[in-house]
Motif scaffolding. Sequence first.
Motif, short mmCIF file in Angstrom:
data_model
loop_
_atom_site.label_atom_id
_atom_site.label_comp_id
_atom_site.label_asym_id
_atom_site.label_seq_id
_atom_site.Cartn_x
_atom_site.Cartn_y
_atom_site.Cartn_z
N SER A 45 0.82 -1.23 0.00
CA SER A 45 0.00 0.00 0.00
C SER A 45 0.85 1.27 0.00
CB SER A 45 -0.92 0.00 1.22
OG SER A 45 -0.14 -0.11 2.41
N GLY A 46 2.15 1.12 0.20
CA GLY A 46 3.00 2.29 0.23
C GLY A 46 3.97 2.38 -0.94
N VAL A 50 2.89 5.68 -3.65
CA VAL A 50 2.28 6.92 -3.14
C VAL A 50 3.37 7.81 -2.54
CG1 VAL A 50 0.02 5.89 -2.67
CG2 VAL A 50 1.81 5.76 -0.92
N GLU A 63 2.95 11.73 2.44
CA GLU A 63 1.84 11.78 3.40
C GLU A 63 1.04 10.49 3.38
OE1 GLU A 63 2.56 14.33 1.41
OE2 GLU A 63 3.15 15.91 2.82
N GLN A 64 0.74 10.01 2.16
CA GLN A 64 -0.03 8.76 2.06
C GLN A 64 0.80 7.57 2.53
OE1 GLN A 64 -1.15 9.88 -2.11
NE2 GLN A 64 -2.87 8.50 -1.65
N TRP A 65 2.08 7.63 2.26
CA TRP A 65 2.99 6.56 2.69
C TRP A 65 3.03 6.48 4.22
CZ3 TRP A 65 7.39 7.01 5.63
CH2 TRP A 65 8.22 5.89 5.68
N ALA A 72 0.72 7.42 6.24
CA ALA A 72 -0.58 6.94 6.71
C ALA A 72 -0.76 5.44 6.44
CB ALA A 72 -1.69 7.74 6.04
N ALA A 73 -0.16 4.96 5.34
CA ALA A 73 -0.38 3.56 4.95
C ALA A 73 0.65 2.60 5.54
CB ALA A 73 -0.33 3.45 3.41
N GLY A 92 -1.18 12.31 9.09
CA GLY A 92 -0.90 10.89 8.97
C GLY A 92 -1.23 10.10 10.22
N ASN A 112 4.63 20.03 -0.01
CA ASN A 112 3.51 20.17 0.91
C ASN A 112 3.96 20.63 2.29
OD1 ASN A 112 1.52 19.51 -0.84
ND2 ASN A 112 1.33 17.37 -0.20
N SER A 157 9.49 12.78 -3.80
CA SER A 157 9.52 14.08 -3.11
C SER A 157 10.34 15.12 -3.86
CB SER A 157 10.12 13.91 -1.71
OG SER A 157 9.40 12.96 -0.96
N SER A 185 11.10 3.32 2.96
CA SER A 185 11.02 4.23 1.81
C SER A 185 12.32 4.19 1.01
CB SER A 185 10.73 5.67 2.27
OG SER A 185 11.80 6.15 3.07
#
Length: 467
Positions: free
Chosen positions: A90-91, A94, A97-99, A101-102, A181, A256, A318, A342
């Motif tokens: 799921s990461g 993305v 921020e989504q990473w 959260a996921a 997140g 962001n 990024s 990451s």
Amino acid sequence: MVHNTNATTAPAGALLVRNAAAVMTGRAGNAARAGAADIRIRDGRIAEIGAVLPRHDGEAVLDATGCVVYPGWVNTHHHLFQNLLKAVPSGMNVGLEQWLAAVAYPRLARFTPEIFRTAVRLGMAELLLSGTTTCADHHYLYHHGHGAETGDVLFEVAEELGMRLVLCRGGAIQSASDHPGMRATALVPETLDEMLADIERLKARYHDAAADGLRRVVVAPTTPTFSLPPALLRELAAFGRGMDLRLHSHLSETDNYVKFCREKYQCTPVQFVADHDWLGPDVWFAHLVTVNPEEVRMLAVTNTGMAHCPVSNARLGSGIAPVRAMADAGVPISLGVDGVASNESGSMVHEANFAWLVHRALGGAAQTRVEEVIHWGTAGGAQVLGLPGIGTLAPGQSADLAIYDVSGLRFHGFHDIGTAPVAAGEPTPVRDVLVRGRQVVRDGAVVGLDLEKLRREAREALVGLVD
Ligand SMILES: [Zn+2]
């Protein structure tokens, strides 16, 4: 070939590393190369570097024929717990921020001290096997009533594997719901008192202020903008400096992040930290992907350091930090692999190879030189961590050595073999690694590490972490 003759039975600390095809010193410019050289080690320190040094009585020999020697890499930004979170589906596709959260936040509470220990073992072993001898771990698994024991685990595993560890004591004291997140989690942040008491405890128990200290503690809230109210940011800086501890955090990882800071505080992130006493030669930030020329100037004049993490920044989409401009302005540059959730790799060779290449792809071949990238990843790291006794190979320096076997087929044909690990990238086999003269990798294996046991522990730990 005489390899490792009496290396374990010779008088403590008397070792001669012989016949290296090339020695890279970690220093800048013309001093970057020591040529084909031998290195004499006494009591954990480099005593002498020179061509064909005579063997002294009682001295063990580590034959480095077919090898090149680098200073051990100094990784200035990592999250070791993430070694059990590689390629979470799921990461994978993305942004940050989504990473978060996921991948990261939903699993924070699942890291028991036992699972955490397994992740740290994996992570440190992976780093050692890329020739990394020092790791600054930005560790933020701290919540109300939980986390103190994980700091101890980090130091225990560092002791077990022989790695130099800088614990950047992270965490947040602000309501978790303040961070987008974290909204989905039920974690309760620790209090300021809990954070300060633990930092004091860690400092008293582990911190070694020596120029080549094996254990260091750093004050490192997870982010300066989200983790605590601005007024307390200044208080925390004063608290750290009052104990002679350095300061570290994430900053300006994405567009962001900058947008958030401008909207909430009406200034750039670097201006924000400047307003709260978070710039100076005792501070370094990870990422700094999105910075304008004025911010670069502020970082340079205050001698504030940066941990450049290009693989993670590329992986999360990024961007890439303007490191050429930052280095030219005088900002101290170091390299970090960032957490491997990451990155998918905890290798400083991979990081250095990518750092060398990506700036050329963006700005032309004059952007980076191999010697300079080595300097960033070794002496540069030592500078931002405040460890002047490591990061370079010279008499008096700590004997932190990465010895790469470049006798294999993919290294045939090199005209300048000293560049091989960075220019050829992975796989560049590490044969031996020394930390303060202690052999922690021997013949490509981490000394004292039970690989089968670790594999089993990792498989078991993953059960609790997969969805
Ligand atoms: Zn990070």
